[in-house]
Motif scaffolding. Structure first.
Motif, mmCIF file in Angstrom:
data_model
loop_
_atom_site.group_PDB
_atom_site.id
_atom_site.type_symbol
_atom_site.label_atom_id
_atom_site.label_comp_id
_atom_site.label_asym_id
_atom_site.label_seq_id
_atom_site.Cartn_x
_atom_site.Cartn_y
_atom_site.Cartn_z
ATOM 1 N N LEU A 222 -7.855 17.985 161.349
ATOM 2 C CA LEU A 222 -9.128 18.106 161.599
ATOM 3 C C LEU A 222 -9.985 17.417 162.390
ATOM 4 O O LEU A 222 -10.614 17.556 163.498
ATOM 5 N N HIS A 259 -14.771 18.919 157.128
ATOM 6 C CA HIS A 259 -15.535 20.289 157.319
ATOM 7 C C HIS A 259 -16.865 19.960 157.471
ATOM 8 O O HIS A 259 -17.714 20.292 158.110
ATOM 9 N N ASP A 263 -19.987 19.911 160.117
ATOM 10 C CA ASP A 263 -21.033 20.783 160.097
ATOM 11 C C ASP A 263 -22.091 19.920 160.042
ATOM 12 O O ASP A 263 -23.253 20.567 160.766
#
Length: 386
Positions: A222, A259, A263
């Motif tokens: 990621l 994540h 965000d």
């Protein structure tokens, strides 16, 4: 803030270009080798390009930090200027007086300085960073500076550093002479997935603790995906990941944590912009939901395809059987109708013979003969021959 918790001696992911942290990926190693060669061989023009945050300035500062023999250096980092301002910044960084000087005087002073340095055996180098902001006119003025030379050597080496747009500007027909003077050209590409991992570990090691945190493989995927392998963006997201790990008092960075940080930063919109394409081969975590949906659709299509594979042969067989039954039924009907037609024809033929007998027996009786002939004509019109 989190340095003590992770036993760092300094922050590992600062955004300030620091040669101590330089990480040489494959393209960075190539660029260092080329530039080092160009400087040592006194090449006239050297060109270094790369995307924003790819490490151009860090690499140049690393080169500057090396002790080249008898190098005199000037650096220009502000390139949204006029010709006179550019010349003034160059002269000022070489230590020349620029107050009240016009373009002619600035060029004359620079030429005298370069001749003086040549006589001393020194090698003046000019580094122009953010050179993509220079328009064609300014780039042509920079080229003219390379014309300052002795009878044997160029008096000034010039290193142009900029984003890929610099190459687009230089591709214009009016800058052909500048392109022909580029002796060394190199481009910094984004880090690969493996290089991104090595980059993170390298920076934590330089900061004092390579084992400070453990990044799961999914988290590293990621980080590389969000950053697209751009070192500056790797620094940004990793700095916040360490802060998040510090806040949670954990030493493992997970995909869920990555994540969440992305965000919170609105990473894709803030650092890439809507619709910015990912490089070939780079994972795009922002589109993971879409990827999962696509996977589900593909899975459903596979089920449908498998179902059709089982049902279609049965349907075709049923269709063939129905067609065979219809063909048989039609054949039977046609055969029945043919029999009926044959029966009618036989009956008509019998009637025809009877009428013919009537005609023969009505000789001498005009009215009967006339009636018999009309019957014969009627039978003939039906299409039955005598």
């Amino acid at each position: 803030m989190y340095e003590e918790f992770f036993s760092f001696t300094r922050k590992p992911f600062e955004l300030v270009p620091d040669p101590d942290f330089i990480f040489l990926s494959r393209s960075h190693k190539k660029a260092v080798t080329y530039l080092d060669y160009g400087i040592r061989e006194r090449a006239g023009f050297l060109l270094l390009t790369g995307d924003v945050g790819s490490g151009k300035t860090t690499l140049i500062r690393d080169l500057i930090g090396k002790k080249y023999e008898r190098v005199v250096l000037a650096k220009v980092f502000n390139t949204r200027v006029s010709v006179e301002q550019l010349l003034a910044m160059i002269n000022d960084d070489f230590g020349l007086d620029v107050s009240g000087k016009d373009k002619v005087a600035l060029i004359r002073d620079l030429n005298d300085f370069l001749l003086e340095q040549y006589a001393k055996g020194n090698a003046p180098i000019l580094v122009i960073d953010e050179a993509q902001n220079l328009d064609a006119e300014l780039l042509e003025e920079v080229r003219l500076l390379s014309n300052l030379e002795s009878s044997h050597n160029k008096l000034l080496q010039i290193v142009l550093v900029g984003q890929p747009e610099l190459r687009d500007t230089m591709a214009g027909p009016e800058l052909m002479q500048l392109r022909q003077r580029i002796s060394v050209s190199c481009h910094l590409t984004a880090l690969s997935r493996d290089e991104t991992t090595a980059y993170i570990m390298h920076r934590m090691e330089v900061a004092g603790n390579r084992e400070a945190v453990v990044f799961t493989e999914e988290a590293l995927d990621l980080v590389h995906g969000f950053s697209r392998g751009i070192p500056r963006l790797v620094n940004i997201i990793c700095d916040f990941l360490l802060l998040a790990a510090f806040a949670d008092e954990v030493r493992t960075v997970t995909a869920a944590m990555t994540h969440e940080v992305a965000d919170d930063l609105d990473f894709e919109r803030t650092y890439w912009g809507v619709g910015f394409p990912a490089p070939v081969g780079a994972p795009d975590p922002v589109n993971e939901a879409g990827g999962e949906t696509l996977a589900r659709v593909e899975g459903r299509l596979e089920v449908i395809e498998e179902d059709l594979g089982e049902r279609l042969p049965r349907a075709l067989k049923s269709f063939e059987e129905a067609m065979q039954r219809m063909h048989g039924e039609f054949s039977r009907r046609i055969e029945s109708n043919e029999k009926k037609v044959t029966g009618i024809a036989e009956q008509l033929e019998t009637v025809s013979y009877a009428i013919e007998s009537l005609v023969l027996s009505s000789a001498g009786r005009p009215a009967a003969a006339s009636f018999a002939r009309r019957l014969m004509d009627g039978v003939s019109n039906i299409g039955v021959k005598k």
